[in-house]
Design a protein around this motif. Structure first.
Motif, PDB file in Angstrom:
ATOM      1  N   HIS A   1       1.053  -1.142  -0.024  1.00 38.43           N
ATOM      2  CA  HIS A   1       0.070   0.009   0.096  1.00 38.43           C
ATOM      3  C   HIS A   1       0.998   1.204  -0.065  1.00 38.43           C
ATOM      4  O   HIS A   1       1.272   1.783   0.922  1.00 38.43           O
ATOM      5  N   GLU A   2       1.111   1.789  -1.194  1.00 39.74           N
ATOM      6  CA  GLU A   2       1.976   3.017  -1.356  1.00 39.74           C
ATOM      7  C   GLU A   2       1.208   4.139  -1.216  1.00 39.74           C
ATOM      8  O   GLU A   2       1.735   5.116  -0.861  1.00 39.74           O
ATOM      9  N   THR A   3      -0.094   4.122  -1.649  1.00 38.28           N
ATOM     10  CA  THR A   3      -1.086   5.286  -1.889  1.00 38.28           C
ATOM     11  C   THR A   3      -2.216   5.074  -1.084  1.00 38.28           C
ATOM     12  O   THR A   3      -2.509   3.662  -0.758  1.00 38.28           O
ATOM     13  N   LEU A   4      -2.749   6.055  -0.633  1.00 38.17           N
ATOM     14  CA  LEU A   4      -4.146   6.065   0.054  1.00 38.17           C
ATOM     15  C   LEU A   4      -5.058   5.337  -0.702  1.00 38.17           C
ATOM     16  O   LEU A   4      -5.946   4.385  -0.280  1.00 38.17           O
ATOM     17  N   MET A   5      -5.192   5.421  -2.093  1.00 38.01           N
ATOM     18  CA  MET A   5      -6.262   4.671  -2.987  1.00 38.01           C
ATOM     19  C   MET A   5      -5.805   3.178  -2.702  1.00 38.01           C
ATOM     20  O   MET A   5      -6.807   2.495  -2.899  1.00 38.01           O
ATOM     21  N   GLN A   6      -4.731   3.107  -2.969  1.00 39.41           N
ATOM     22  CA  GLN A   6      -4.558   1.382  -2.668  1.00 39.41           C
ATOM     23  C   GLN A   6      -4.977   0.720  -1.588  1.00 39.41           C
ATOM     24  O   GLN A   6      -5.500  -0.311  -1.566  1.00 39.41           O
ATOM     25  N   LEU A   7      -4.897   1.382  -0.445  1.00 40.65           N
ATOM     26  CA  LEU A   7      -5.139   0.946   0.770  1.00 40.65           C
ATOM     27  C   LEU A   7      -6.914   0.996   0.832  1.00 40.65           C
ATOM     28  O   LEU A   7      -7.330  -0.088   1.141  1.00 40.65           O
ATOM     29  N   LEU A   8      -7.507   2.027   0.260  1.00 38.17           N
ATOM     30  CA  LEU A   8      -9.055   2.084   0.168  1.00 38.17           C
ATOM     31  C   LEU A   8      -9.623   1.193  -0.687  1.00 38.17           C
ATOM     32  O   LEU A   8     -10.413   0.187  -0.348  1.00 38.17           O
ATOM     33  N   TYR A   9      -9.063   1.016  -1.998  1.00 36.74           N
ATOM     34  CA  TYR A   9      -9.395  -0.087  -3.128  1.00 36.74           C
ATOM     35  C   TYR A   9      -9.385  -1.423  -2.240  1.00 36.74           C
ATOM     36  O   TYR A   9     -10.308  -2.154  -2.488  1.00 36.74           O
ATOM     37  N   GLU A  10      -8.164  -1.821  -1.948  1.00 39.24           N
ATOM     38  CA  GLU A  10      -8.063  -3.244  -1.437  1.00 39.24           C
ATOM     39  C   GLU A  10      -9.078  -3.575   0.133  1.00 39.24           C
ATOM     40  O   GLU A  10      -9.109  -4.830   0.231  1.00 39.24           O
ATOM     41  N   SER A  11      -9.316  -2.567   0.495  1.00 42.76           N
ATOM     42  CA  SER A  11     -10.226  -2.788   1.699  1.00 42.76           C
ATOM     43  C   SER A  11     -11.553  -2.575   1.196  1.00 42.76           C
ATOM     44  O   SER A  11     -12.657  -2.544   2.254  1.00 42.76           O
ATOM     45  N   ASP A  12     -11.875  -2.544  -0.086  1.00 42.67           N
ATOM     46  CA  ASP A  12     -13.416  -2.357  -0.459  1.00 42.67           C
ATOM     47  C   ASP A  12     -14.184  -1.211   0.143  1.00 42.67           C
ATOM     48  O   ASP A  12     -15.321  -1.391   0.862  1.00 42.67           O
ATOM     49  N   GLN A  13     -13.688  -0.098   0.319  1.00 38.92           N
ATOM     50  CA  GLN A  13     -14.217   1.051   0.991  1.00 38.92           C
ATOM     51  C   GLN A  13     -15.232   1.856  -0.269  1.00 38.92           C
ATOM     52  O   GLN A  13     -15.780   2.882  -0.080  1.00 38.92           O
ATOM     53  N   GLY A  14     -15.407   1.215  -1.433  1.00 34.21           N
ATOM     54  CA  GLY A  14     -16.279   1.956  -2.544  1.00 34.21           C
ATOM     55  C   GLY A  14     -15.544   2.720  -3.232  1.00 34.21           C
ATOM     56  O   GLY A  14     -15.950   3.551  -4.159  1.00 34.21           O
ATOM     57  N   VAL A  15     -14.041   2.703  -3.366  1.00 34.96           N
ATOM     58  CA  VAL A  15     -13.183   3.481  -4.282  1.00 34.96           C
ATOM     59  C   VAL A  15     -13.023   2.496  -5.517  1.00 34.96           C
ATOM     60  O   VAL A  15     -12.572   1.577  -5.502  1.00 34.96           O
ATOM     61  N   GLU A  16     -13.518   2.962  -6.550  1.00 34.52           N
ATOM     62  CA  GLU A  16     -13.421   2.283  -7.920  1.00 34.52           C
ATOM     63  C   GLU A  16     -12.084   2.497  -8.506  1.00 34.52           C
ATOM     64  O   GLU A  16     -11.680   1.420  -9.126  1.00 34.52           O
ATOM     65  N   ALA A  17     -11.164   3.361  -8.338  1.00 31.31           N
ATOM     66  CA  ALA A  17     -10.119   3.635  -8.877  1.00 31.31           C
ATOM     67  C   ALA A  17     -10.017   3.170 -10.400  1.00 31.31           C
ATOM     68  O   ALA A  17      -8.950   2.104 -10.647  1.00 31.31           O
ATOM     69  N   ALA A  18     -10.780   3.560 -11.224  1.00 30.40           N
ATOM     70  CA  ALA A  18     -10.887   2.916 -12.820  1.00 30.40           C
ATOM     71  C   ALA A  18      -9.697   3.248 -13.551  1.00 30.40           C
ATOM     72  O   ALA A  18      -9.361   2.406 -14.264  1.00 30.40           O
ATOM     73  N   CYS A  19      -8.712   4.337 -13.305  1.00 29.76           N
ATOM     74  CA  CYS A  19      -7.784   4.610 -13.887  1.00 29.76           C
ATOM     75  C   CYS A  19      -6.210   3.715 -13.403  1.00 29.76           C
ATOM     76  O   CYS A  19      -5.204   3.745 -13.876  1.00 29.76           O
ATOM     77  N   GLY A  20      -6.523   3.169 -12.189  1.00 26.65           N
ATOM     78  CA  GLY A  20      -5.475   2.579 -11.920  1.00 26.65           C
ATOM     79  C   GLY A  20      -4.356   3.360 -10.841  1.00 26.65           C
ATOM     80  O   GLY A  20      -3.470   3.066 -10.507  1.00 26.65           O
ATOM     81  N   GLY A  21      -4.881   4.670 -10.805  1.00 34.23           N
ATOM     82  CA  GLY A  21      -3.992   5.479  -9.961  1.00 34.23           C
ATOM     83  C   GLY A  21      -3.232   6.524 -10.823  1.00 34.23           C
ATOM     84  O   GLY A  21      -2.259   7.212 -10.273  1.00 34.23           O
ATOM     85  N   CYS A  22      -3.630   7.153 -12.136  1.00 37.25           N
ATOM     86  CA  CYS A  22      -2.984   7.913 -13.025  1.00 37.25           C
ATOM     87  C   CYS A  22      -3.605   9.212 -12.992  1.00 37.25           C
ATOM     88  O   CYS A  22      -3.283   9.951 -13.838  1.00 37.25           O
ATOM     89  N   ALA A  23      -4.194   9.481 -12.172  1.00 37.79           N
ATOM     90  CA  ALA A  23      -4.883  10.743 -11.978  1.00 37.79           C
ATOM     91  C   ALA A  23      -5.627  11.149 -13.242  1.00 37.79           C
ATOM     92  O   ALA A  23      -5.696  12.249 -13.598  1.00 37.79           O
ATOM     93  N   SER A  24      -6.693  10.259 -13.645  1.00 34.24           N
ATOM     94  CA  SER A  24      -7.377  10.508 -14.965  1.00 34.24           C
ATOM     95  C   SER A  24      -8.935  10.190 -14.867  1.00 34.24           C
ATOM     96  O   SER A  24      -9.644  10.355 -15.758  1.00 34.24           O
ATOM     97  N   CYS A  25      -9.304   9.552 -13.815  1.00 26.88           N
ATOM     98  CA  CYS A  25     -10.706   9.156 -13.545  1.00 26.88           C
ATOM     99  C   CYS A  25     -11.374   9.970 -12.498  1.00 26.88           C
ATOM    100  O   CYS A  25     -12.670   9.937 -12.387  1.00 26.88           O
ATOM    101  N   ALA A  26     -10.754  10.392 -11.565  1.00 25.95           N
ATOM    102  CA  ALA A  26     -11.290  10.884 -10.141  1.00 25.95           C
ATOM    103  C   ALA A  26     -12.294   9.946  -9.400  1.00 25.95           C
ATOM    104  O   ALA A  26     -13.164  10.427  -8.670  1.00 25.95           O
TER     105      ALA A  26
END
Ligand code: FES
Length: 109
Positions: free
Chosen positions: A25-50
């Motif tokens: 878990h390098e970024t906050l998104m990775q932690l949220l995504y892998e913990s099923d907090q409702g973060v879709e992270a559609a772009c995989g973390g490249c700041a293009s989906c919001a």
């Protein structure tokens, strides 16, 4: 990297969860995504989906590095943009000083 870092997350259902950073878990998104907090992270973390949009609690806003231009631009297109608290969680690198960080998952677009 300390693996004891814990953050508090308020989900879209109003439930508060305490999450602990794990290996990889390098970024906050990775932690949220892998913990099923409702973060879709559609772009995989490249700041293009919001789809990793969160609201940082007010007391923490000034304690983490600010938005850069790319993040700022993408978030301003969100109908749920809060100039004071909105962040793309994929653009926040987790660090040991973030213990106790509290945030809320933003509504889906
Ligand atoms: S995961 Fe797409 S902008 Fe963060």
């Amino acid at each position: 990297m300390s693996e004891e870092l814990e953050i508090k997350v308020i989900t879209r259902d109003g439930v508060t969860n305490t999450l602990r950073r794990g290996a990889g878990h390098e970024t906050l998104m990775q932690l949220l995504y892998e913990s099923d907090q409702g973060v879709e992270a559609a772009c995989g973390g490249c700041a293009s989906c919001a789809t990793c949009h969160v609201y940082i609690s007010e007391e923490w806003v000034d304690r983490i590095p600010p938005r850069d231009q790319v993040e700022d631009l993408l978030l301003t297109y969100s109908e749920h943009f809060d100039p004071a608290r909105s962040r793309l969680s994929c653009q926040i690198q987790l660090s040991d000083v973030m213990g106790g960080l509290t945030l809320e998952i933003a509504p889906e677009e």
